[in-house]
Design a protein around this motif. Structure first.
Motif, mmCIF file in Angstrom:
data_model
loop_
_atom_site.group_PDB
_atom_site.id
_atom_site.type_symbol
_atom_site.label_atom_id
_atom_site.label_comp_id
_atom_site.label_asym_id
_atom_site.label_seq_id
_atom_site.Cartn_x
_atom_site.Cartn_y
_atom_site.Cartn_z
ATOM 1 N N LEU A 1 0.877 -1.182 0.000
ATOM 2 C CA LEU A 1 0.000 0.000 0.000
ATOM 3 C C LEU A 1 0.909 1.226 0.000
ATOM 4 O O LEU A 1 1.751 1.380 0.882
ATOM 5 C CB LEU A 1 -0.908 0.015 1.239
ATOM 6 N N TYR B 1 0.999 7.273 -0.165
ATOM 7 C CA TYR B 1 -0.103 8.177 -0.520
ATOM 8 C C TYR B 1 -1.454 7.572 -0.147
ATOM 9 O O TYR B 1 -2.307 8.241 0.454
ATOM 10 C CB TYR B 1 -0.078 8.484 -2.025
ATOM 11 N N ASP B 2 -1.664 6.302 -0.503
ATOM 12 C CA ASP B 2 -2.935 5.655 -0.168
ATOM 13 C C ASP B 2 -3.086 5.502 1.348
ATOM 14 O O ASP B 2 -4.197 5.565 1.877
ATOM 15 C CB ASP B 2 -3.024 4.282 -0.838
ATOM 16 N N LYS C 1 -10.488 9.382 -5.031
ATOM 17 C CA LYS C 1 -9.775 8.257 -5.642
ATOM 18 C C LYS C 1 -9.277 8.651 -7.019
ATOM 19 O O LYS C 1 -10.074 8.991 -7.905
ATOM 20 C CB LYS C 1 -10.692 7.029 -5.752
ATOM 21 N N GLN D 1 -4.190 8.794 2.617
ATOM 22 C CA GLN D 1 -5.608 8.986 2.299
ATOM 23 C C GLN D 1 -6.513 8.224 3.267
ATOM 24 O O GLN D 1 -7.600 8.693 3.604
ATOM 25 C CB GLN D 1 -5.889 8.537 0.860
ATOM 26 N N TYR D 2 -6.072 7.038 3.696
ATOM 27 C CA TYR D 2 -6.888 6.269 4.643
ATOM 28 C C TYR D 2 -7.150 7.086 5.901
ATOM 29 O O TYR D 2 -8.285 7.166 6.383
ATOM 30 C CB TYR D 2 -6.172 4.964 4.996
#
Length: 414
Positions: A252, A255-256, A407, A259-260
């Protein structure tokens, strides 16, 4: 809020880590009297831990920061069985090769949170396969099996749940709680460990270890568990609609991961700042008090602090800047996740959405297009038969494919 004399328990208490302690006064006194050693076990069921394990990792970190010694116990032995606690069915049995591969993957996370070494408060990483793999079954049953009654084991909620639902609990799984108790005993003998911590679902297993230590060695051991953590809407921590929130960067992206945390529900911001960052409580109180659109600033701080702890300050700052450029400036932002497609031949919009991970199926992608949720280069895509080609590449040489406001994936020509 309970007030403890030890800094260790005070910090855990004020930040919301404590659900139960077996002997609060005794553990507090031990932590005041000198350095104590405590551990948490992590089974190697996947190549990475996910965000659901962060509370446990943070407890080990606070233990070290308050002058005590943490042990991260790798379950190289117990993973061969699988913890049945509150599971609806038996875990898939992994091969030794799979377990060893998983151990290599999950070890790397701990160096981000703990300082390892041979000093007094330096963390230790231990593998329970070191003793479980070499047990003589008959001798083990004679020495330790006599201290466990079936009556008591059947009384634990984790076991009753499976039996009440008439779901099978194998003898293999039934042995797990004995082995976990034995882990505690071994760690107390080998490393002077007096405390086992874990989630609230581990209470029965940990108490078994305390009892075994008392019966076999007349040792005083302690248990500390955390509350069952869910989001304000009841979702399980570390899980999203698209899957687990992995801690390893190769599973993961930073960046993701940022975002979480940025997508945290409003009601969870204060609680998560306490649990997942080391920000001072006064600052957290100020951020938690923000309302309306201002709460988004608190979410960005949470996301950046949590990401910096795992991936470093540089990666956190880059993720925050990528998000800012994407959402505030409308730029394509090179830091977004990207995939390569055969744009020369053309790729259907629905296929691209699925390959990019924005939708689980063509049907879901089609509904998203029809609902106005899909954009190509920041422009709404209304035709579900649209074909993406090199003609759509922007000045940065990519196609920016988006679902909703949060997204985004960059499509590059293969």
């Amino acid at each position: 809020m309970s007030t403890f004399k030890s800094e260790f328990l005070n910090v855990l208490s004020e930040r919301g880590f404590i659900h139960q302690i077996s002997d609060p006064e005794g553990l507090d006194a031990a932590a005041v009297a000198g350095r104590i050693t405590g551990y948490i076990g992590f089974d190697a069921t996947a190549t990475s831990l996910h965000a659901g394990s962060l509370v446990q990792i943070m407890m080990l970190r606070w233990m070290q920061k308050t002058g005590h010694r943490p042990i991260a116990l790798m379950g190289g032995g117990t993973t061969k069985i699988g913890d049945p606690s509150f599971k609806d069915e038996s875990r898939k049995l992994l091969t030794v090769e799979q377990i060893n591969s998983n151990l290599q993957g999950i070890r790397q996370v701990f160096t981000k949170f703990l300082a390892f070494g041979d000093g007094g408060t330096d963390a230790r990483m231990v593998n329970n396969a070191d003793w479980l793999d070499h047990l003589n079954y008959i001798d083990f049953l004679r020495d330790y099996g006599v201290h466990f009654t079936i009556n008591r084991m059947l009384s634990f909620d984790s076991v009753k749940l499976r039996l009440d639902r008439e779901q099978p609990l194998t003898f293999l799984e039934f042995n797990y709680m004995i082995l976990q108790a034995y882990d505690f005993l071994e760690l107390s003998r080998r490393h002077g460990c007096v405390l086992q911590m874990g989630g609230s679902d581990q209470w029965g297993n940990i108490v078994n270890g305390i009892e075994l230590g008392r019966r076999c060695d007349q040792r005083q051991l302690y248990a500390l568990t955390t509350p069952l953590l869910t989001t304000a809407s009841g979702a399980k921590m570390g899980k999203t609609m698209s899957g687990a929130v992995w801690l390893n960067a190769d599973m993961l992206s930073p960046y993701d991961y940022w975002q979480y945390w940025r997508n945290t529900e409003d009601a969870d911001v204060g609680r998560f700042l306490k649990l997942y960052t080391e920000m001072p409580m006064t600052e957290i109180a100020q951020l938690a008090a923000l309302g309306g659109s201002e709460v988004n600033e608190a979410k960005k701080i949470l996301a950046t602090e949590a990401t910096a702890m795992l991936h470093g300050a540089g990666a956190a700052a880059e993720a925050a800047e990528t998000a800012r450029r994407t959402f505030e400036d409308g730029a394509s932002a090179a830091g977004l996740p990207s995939i390569s497609l055969d744009l020369a031949s053309g790729v259907g919009l629905l296929t691209a959405c699925v390959v990019a991970g924005l939708a689980a199926s063509n049907g879901e992608a089609r509904r998203s297009v029809q609902g106005g949720a899909i954009r190509v280069n920041d422009k709404p895509a209304s035709d579900d038969k649209m074909v993406l080609t090199e003609a759509l590449l922007n000045d940065d040489g990519v196609i920016k494919l988006s679902m909703g406001k949060k997204k985004h994936v960059l499509l590059k020509a293969r």
